[in-house]
Design an enzyme around this catalytic site. Structure first.
Site, PDB file in Angstrom:
ATOM      1  N   ARG A  58      45.251  21.017  26.574  1.00 13.32           N
ATOM      2  CA  ARG A  58      46.490  21.659  26.147  1.00 13.32           C
ATOM      3  C   ARG A  58      46.288  22.984  25.416  1.00 13.32           C
ATOM      4  O   ARG A  58      46.943  23.983  25.742  1.00 13.32           O
ATOM      5  CB  ARG A  58      47.279  20.725  25.210  1.00 13.32           C
ATOM      6  CG  ARG A  58      48.097  19.698  25.908  1.00 13.32           C
ATOM      7  CD  ARG A  58      48.119  18.413  25.102  1.00 13.32           C
ATOM      8  NE  ARG A  58      46.796  17.834  25.127  1.00 13.32           N
ATOM      9  CZ  ARG A  58      46.381  17.018  26.088  1.00 13.32           C
ATOM     10  NH1 ARG A  58      47.195  16.648  27.039  1.00 13.32           N
ATOM     11  NH2 ARG A  58      45.141  16.538  26.097  1.00 13.32           N
ATOM     12  N   THR A  59      45.409  22.997  24.444  1.00 17.65           N
ATOM     13  CA  THR A  59      45.318  24.205  23.603  1.00 17.65           C
ATOM     14  C   THR A  59      44.855  25.393  24.434  1.00 17.65           C
ATOM     15  O   THR A  59      45.464  26.462  24.427  1.00 17.65           O
ATOM     16  CB  THR A  59      44.355  23.957  22.421  1.00 17.65           C
ATOM     17  OG1 THR A  59      44.713  22.731  21.806  1.00 17.65           O
ATOM     18  CG2 THR A  59      44.432  25.082  21.420  1.00 17.65           C
ATOM     19  N   LYS A  87      21.017  29.458  25.909  1.00 17.33           N
ATOM     20  CA  LYS A  87      19.724  30.145  25.732  1.00 17.33           C
ATOM     21  C   LYS A  87      19.405  30.325  24.249  1.00 17.33           C
ATOM     22  O   LYS A  87      18.417  30.937  23.893  1.00 17.33           O
ATOM     23  CB  LYS A  87      19.772  31.522  26.411  1.00 17.33           C
ATOM     24  CG  LYS A  87      19.903  31.461  27.921  1.00 17.33           C
ATOM     25  CD  LYS A  87      19.843  32.868  28.516  1.00 17.33           C
ATOM     26  CE  LYS A  87      21.136  33.197  29.214  1.00 17.33           C
ATOM     27  NZ  LYS A  87      21.218  34.613  29.592  1.00 17.33           N
ATOM     28  N   ARG A 108      37.605  27.493  19.778  1.00 22.24           N
ATOM     29  CA  ARG A 108      37.437  26.090  19.351  1.00 22.24           C
ATOM     30  C   ARG A 108      35.934  25.829  19.290  1.00 22.24           C
ATOM     31  O   ARG A 108      35.208  26.116  20.242  1.00 22.24           O
ATOM     32  CB  ARG A 108      38.093  25.111  20.335  1.00 22.24           C
ATOM     33  CG  ARG A 108      37.779  23.659  19.994  1.00 22.24           C
ATOM     34  CD  ARG A 108      38.556  22.681  20.823  1.00 22.24           C
ATOM     35  NE  ARG A 108      39.950  22.614  20.421  1.00 22.24           N
ATOM     36  CZ  ARG A 108      40.830  21.736  20.911  1.00 22.24           C
ATOM     37  NH1 ARG A 108      40.449  20.863  21.835  1.00 22.24           N
ATOM     38  NH2 ARG A 108      42.079  21.728  20.497  1.00 22.24           N
ATOM     39  N   HIS A 136      43.572  22.905  12.688  1.00 21.68           N
ATOM     40  CA  HIS A 136      44.051  23.224  14.044  1.00 21.68           C
ATOM     41  C   HIS A 136      45.456  23.815  13.851  1.00 21.68           C
ATOM     42  O   HIS A 136      46.457  23.191  14.187  1.00 21.68           O
ATOM     43  CB  HIS A 136      44.075  21.922  14.849  1.00 21.68           C
ATOM     44  CG  HIS A 136      44.313  22.090  16.310  1.00 21.68           C
ATOM     45  ND1 HIS A 136      44.551  23.310  16.920  1.00 21.68           N
ATOM     46  CD2 HIS A 136      44.345  21.159  17.311  1.00 21.68           C
ATOM     47  CE1 HIS A 136      44.720  23.114  18.225  1.00 21.68           C
ATOM     48  NE2 HIS A 136      44.593  21.822  18.474  1.00 21.68           N
TER      49      HIS A 136
END
Ligand code: CP
Length: 309
Positions: A58-59, A87, A108, A136
């Site tokens: 969703r986000t 890496k 995120r 959030h």
């Protein structure tokens, strides 16, 4: 006059109440545009970078949708695989690089404080889409928008926050925001997953809120106006055995809601696992998919505002 141009959205605590009101009001305007034209071009030529080091449906996709519906473009990744993080590149160097590629960055990351670090390094607005168990904020904005839209107001609503209140970052931020907007709160969780002390202390000290904590859902259903249930955050448990003990702690079905108020709404930030029986999906209680939809106008409001449009 509210001006959010260039503002980082790291936690809701850094937004004043009138700034939150402004974003909710702009979201309502964008919702009307979505329903009528479906599109505006106010962010034409602008680029959003979505840096998602953890899974999201969703986000991330509602940010991508929001940017496209504002006429802008999107770059980014939906997992560190395929990026130079494998890496050994650190977050700081990635941010310094993307700073030259995009106009706004949505991130995120599993580490608490990662979005704040990104904001210290970047000249672009940084939008925190979840940093570990910390915050959030854009989820909270859409939760507030949903409650206001579906119940008419936030002030005075009796909101039960249910589930994993320890690791659930949405619950931490939402508790603060609900206090700011004058809602009544009840916390329901297994004892091992109760609301962290720093959150409850802030609520008591700053808002003089009386904290009501329960372990049994049955005790509170009949009084609630909003039942906000969260997933038990399996990925944040240091000991998988502890997760197994609590994973099915709460499940809302029609039986549980037998004595609920007729206009109760059930919200969930999603994804759900065990918490809501699908038999609820087509009832008037279920507002969780609508809640996910409201993420689009709310994120349109955030993008347009931090880009000064
Ligand atoms: N509510 C929420 O953050 O959902 P996603 O993890 O799917 O983005």
């Amino acid at each position: 006059m509210v001006n959010l141009k260039g503002k980082d959205i790291i936690s809701l605590r850094e937004l004043k109440k009138d700034e939150i009101e402004y974003l909710l009001s702009r979201a309502a305007d964008f919702e009307k545009i979505l329903q009528k034209e479906g599109y505006t071009n106010i962010l034409e030529g602008k680029i959003l970078a979505t840096l998602f080091y953890e899974p999201s449906t969703r986000t991330r996709l509602s940010f991508v949708t929001a940017m496209h519906r504002l006429g802008g473009n999107v770059i980014g990744f939906s997992g560190p695989e395929g990026t130079s993080a494998v890496k050994g590149e650190n977050l700081s160097d990635t941010i310094r690089t993307i700073d030259n590629y995009a106009d706004v960055i949505a991130i995120r990351h599993p580490e608490e404080g990662s979005a704040k670090l990104a904001a210290q390094l970047s000249t672009r607005p940084i939008i925190n889409c979840g940093d570990g168990s910390h915050a959030h904020p854009t989820q909270t904005l859409l939760d507030l928008y949903t409650i206001r839209k579906e119940k008419g107001k936030i002030n005075g609503q009796k909101v039960a926050l249910v589930g994993d209140l320890k690791y659930g970052r949405t619950a931490h931020t939402l508790a603060y925001a609900l206090a700011l907007f004058g809602a009544d709160m009840i916390f329901v969780s297994p004892e091992s997953l109760s609301m962290p002390k720093d959150v409850t202390t802030e609520l008591k000290d700053k808002f003089e809120i009386e904290i009501k904590e329960y372990t049994k859902l049955e005790n509170i259903v009949k009084d609630a106006d909003v039942l906000y249930i969260t997933r038990i955050q399996k990925e944040r448990f240091p000991d998988p055995g502890e997760y197994e003990k609590v994973k099915g702690a709460y499940k809302i079905d029609l039986n549980v809601l037998e004595n609920a108020k007729k206009d109760l709404i059930v919200l969930h930030p999603l994804p759900r696992v065990y918490e809501i029986d699908p038999e609820l999906d087509n009832t008037k209680f279920a507002k969780y998919f609508k809640q996910a939809y409201y993420g689009i106008p709310v994120r349109m409001a955030i993008l347009a505002s931090v880009l000064g449009k």
